[in-house]
Design a protein around this motif. Structure first.
Motif, PDB file in Angstrom:
ATOM      1  N   PRO A   2      48.921  31.212  49.901  1.00  0.00           N
ATOM      2  CA  PRO A   2      47.773  30.783  49.624  1.00  0.00           C
ATOM      3  C   PRO A   2      47.892  29.850  48.494  1.00  0.00           C
ATOM      4  O   PRO A   2      49.050  30.122  47.616  1.00  0.00           O
ATOM      5  N   ASP A   3      47.044  28.915  48.525  1.00  0.00           N
ATOM      6  CA  ASP A   3      47.225  28.111  47.489  1.00  0.00           C
ATOM      7  C   ASP A   3      46.779  28.683  45.989  1.00  0.00           C
ATOM      8  O   ASP A   3      46.154  29.699  45.930  1.00  0.00           O
ATOM      9  N   PHE A   4      47.259  28.104  45.012  1.00  0.00           N
ATOM     10  CA  PHE A   4      47.007  28.519  43.539  1.00  0.00           C
ATOM     11  C   PHE A   4      45.390  28.809  43.151  1.00  0.00           C
ATOM     12  O   PHE A   4      45.077  29.634  42.810  1.00  0.00           O
ATOM     13  N   TYR A   5      44.699  27.678  43.630  1.00  0.00           N
ATOM     14  CA  TYR A   5      43.086  27.786  43.392  1.00  0.00           C
ATOM     15  C   TYR A   5      42.641  28.917  44.015  1.00  0.00           C
ATOM     16  O   TYR A   5      41.893  29.404  43.624  1.00  0.00           O
ATOM     17  N   GLY A   6      42.868  29.073  45.469  1.00  0.00           N
ATOM     18  CA  GLY A   6      42.387  29.946  46.256  1.00  0.00           C
ATOM     19  C   GLY A   6      42.692  31.625  45.584  1.00  0.00           C
ATOM     20  O   GLY A   6      41.930  32.491  45.740  1.00  0.00           O
ATOM     21  N   THR A   7      43.823  31.566  44.941  1.00  0.00           N
ATOM     22  CA  THR A   7      44.579  32.906  44.502  1.00  0.00           C
ATOM     23  C   THR A   7      43.607  33.234  43.470  1.00  0.00           C
ATOM     24  O   THR A   7      43.214  34.358  43.006  1.00  0.00           O
ATOM     25  N   MET A   8      43.464  32.130  42.688  1.00  0.00           N
ATOM     26  CA  MET A   8      42.695  32.253  41.182  1.00  0.00           C
ATOM     27  C   MET A   8      41.175  32.651  41.632  1.00  0.00           C
ATOM     28  O   MET A   8      40.752  33.422  40.853  1.00  0.00           O
ATOM     29  N   VAL A   9      40.454  32.065  42.368  1.00  0.00           N
ATOM     30  CA  VAL A   9      39.276  32.478  43.025  1.00  0.00           C
ATOM     31  C   VAL A   9      39.046  33.864  43.524  1.00  0.00           C
ATOM     32  O   VAL A   9      38.442  34.677  42.783  1.00  0.00           O
ATOM     33  N   PHE A  10      40.254  34.384  44.071  1.00  0.00           N
ATOM     34  CA  PHE A  10      40.196  35.857  44.522  1.00  0.00           C
ATOM     35  C   PHE A  10      40.345  36.470  43.197  1.00  0.00           C
ATOM     36  O   PHE A  10      39.592  37.797  43.299  1.00  0.00           O
ATOM     37  N   ILE A  11      41.127  36.437  42.482  1.00  0.00           N
ATOM     38  CA  ILE A  11      41.440  37.191  41.202  1.00  0.00           C
ATOM     39  C   ILE A  11      40.269  37.244  40.313  1.00  0.00           C
ATOM     40  O   ILE A  11      39.724  38.431  40.129  1.00  0.00           O
ATOM     41  N   HIS A  12      39.493  35.989  40.115  1.00  0.00           N
ATOM     42  CA  HIS A  12      38.031  35.980  39.619  1.00  0.00           C
ATOM     43  C   HIS A  12      37.142  36.812  40.250  1.00  0.00           C
ATOM     44  O   HIS A  12      36.453  37.487  39.591  1.00  0.00           O
ATOM     45  N   SER A  15      38.055  40.413  39.612  1.00  0.00           N
ATOM     46  CA  SER A  15      37.845  40.922  38.125  1.00  0.00           C
ATOM     47  C   SER A  15      36.059  41.078  38.110  1.00  0.00           C
ATOM     48  O   SER A  15      35.644  41.846  37.076  1.00  0.00           O
ATOM     49  N   ALA A  16      35.213  40.196  38.653  1.00  0.00           N
ATOM     50  CA  ALA A  16      33.783  40.228  38.393  1.00  0.00           C
ATOM     51  C   ALA A  16      33.376  41.651  39.109  1.00  0.00           C
ATOM     52  O   ALA A  16      32.496  42.224  38.458  1.00  0.00           O
ATOM     53  N   HIS A  57      38.428  45.418  30.142  1.00  0.00           N
ATOM     54  CA  HIS A  57      39.712  44.716  30.592  1.00  0.00           C
ATOM     55  C   HIS A  57      39.516  43.831  31.804  1.00  0.00           C
ATOM     56  O   HIS A  57      40.185  42.600  32.030  1.00  0.00           O
ATOM     57  N   ALA A  58      38.763  44.241  32.726  1.00  0.00           N
ATOM     58  CA  ALA A  58      38.177  43.345  33.749  1.00  0.00           C
ATOM     59  C   ALA A  58      37.606  42.109  33.373  1.00  0.00           C
ATOM     60  O   ALA A  58      37.699  41.065  33.745  1.00  0.00           O
ATOM     61  N   GLY A  59      36.742  42.303  32.502  1.00  0.00           N
ATOM     62  CA  GLY A  59      36.105  41.142  31.760  1.00  0.00           C
ATOM     63  C   GLY A  59      37.377  39.984  30.929  1.00  0.00           C
ATOM     64  O   GLY A  59      37.016  38.959  31.308  1.00  0.00           O
ATOM     65  N   HIS A  60      38.154  40.728  30.520  1.00  0.00           N
ATOM     66  CA  HIS A  60      39.166  39.675  30.074  1.00  0.00           C
ATOM     67  C   HIS A  60      39.988  38.915  31.306  1.00  0.00           C
ATOM     68  O   HIS A  60      40.074  37.753  31.059  1.00  0.00           O
ATOM     69  N   VAL A  61      40.150  39.617  32.209  1.00  0.00           N
ATOM     70  CA  VAL A  61      40.840  38.844  33.590  1.00  0.00           C
ATOM     71  C   VAL A  61      39.801  37.826  34.050  1.00  0.00           C
ATOM     72  O   VAL A  61      39.881  36.757  34.374  1.00  0.00           O
ATOM     73  N   LEU A  62      38.531  38.517  33.956  1.00  0.00           N
ATOM     74  CA  LEU A  62      37.269  37.483  34.542  1.00  0.00           C
ATOM     75  C   LEU A  62      37.471  36.054  33.605  1.00  0.00           C
ATOM     76  O   LEU A  62      37.325  35.045  34.024  1.00  0.00           O
ATOM     77  N   GLY A  66      38.700  32.599  34.868  1.00  0.00           N
ATOM     78  CA  GLY A  66      37.423  31.459  34.663  1.00  0.00           C
ATOM     79  C   GLY A  66      37.872  30.206  34.171  1.00  0.00           C
ATOM     80  O   GLY A  66      37.730  29.086  34.641  1.00  0.00           O
ATOM     81  N   ILE A  67      38.646  30.506  32.983  1.00  0.00           N
ATOM     82  CA  ILE A  67      39.199  29.411  32.424  1.00  0.00           C
ATOM     83  C   ILE A  67      40.041  28.487  33.039  1.00  0.00           C
ATOM     84  O   ILE A  67      40.148  27.244  33.277  1.00  0.00           O
TER      85      ILE A  67
END
Length: 146
Positions: A2-12, A15-16, A57-62, A66-67
């Motif tokens: 998967p692309d980087f942006y899609g992976t970051m959305v998933f992580i985001h 973490s939410a 800690h999930a908030g930190h990842v969030l 997000g950034i």
């Protein structure tokens, strides 16, 4: 892959979920804590501390994800929903750091009312859940305020 942006959305998104979901476990724990003796109280307080740390800690990842999403995504940082999310996030971070920690620190202090502290812990949990849901609303709907 998967692309980087899609992976970051998933992580985001994950973490939410981890920033909000465990707080709902607090409600039955607080209810049970009202009727237990001092010997079992410590175990329940330990579980509450673990939940608060997980949420923190999930908030930190969030925040970090997000950034990153703002840096590589299509929205500028000055978009109204982004600014409002950051404001609510700041309030919730201060609230999480002071609201839960202060209550848990003085819980077993002499002269402290257990019932009063549990009521405050329950109220703090619901306020934090409300703040997190406002942030979730802002991130999902992306309303335009200005």
């Amino acid at each position: 892959m998967p692309d980087f942006y899609g992976t970051m959305v998933f992580i985001h998104v994950v973490s939410a979920m981890l920033s909000i979901g465990p707080l709902f476990i607090l409600m039955p724990i607080i209810k049970r804590l009202r009727g237990v003796g001092r010997d079992i109280e410590g175990a329940y307080l330990s579980v509450i501390n673990v939940i608060i740390r997980l949420v923190m800690h999930a908030g930190h990842v969030l925040v970090i994800s997000g950034i990153i999403l703002l840096l590589v995504g299509p929205w500028p940082w000055y978009t109204s929903w982004v600014v409002m999310t950051v404001i609510v996030m700041g309030v919730s971070a201060v609230f999480l750091a002071t609201g839960f920690t202060r209550v848990l620190r003085v819980f077993n202090s002499p002269g402290t009312s257990k019932r009063k502290m549990l009521n405050r812990l329950n109220k703090t949990s619901w306020i934090y859940i409300g703040l997190m849901l406002i942030m979730l609303w802002l991130m999902v709907l992306k309303p335009n305020f200005w």
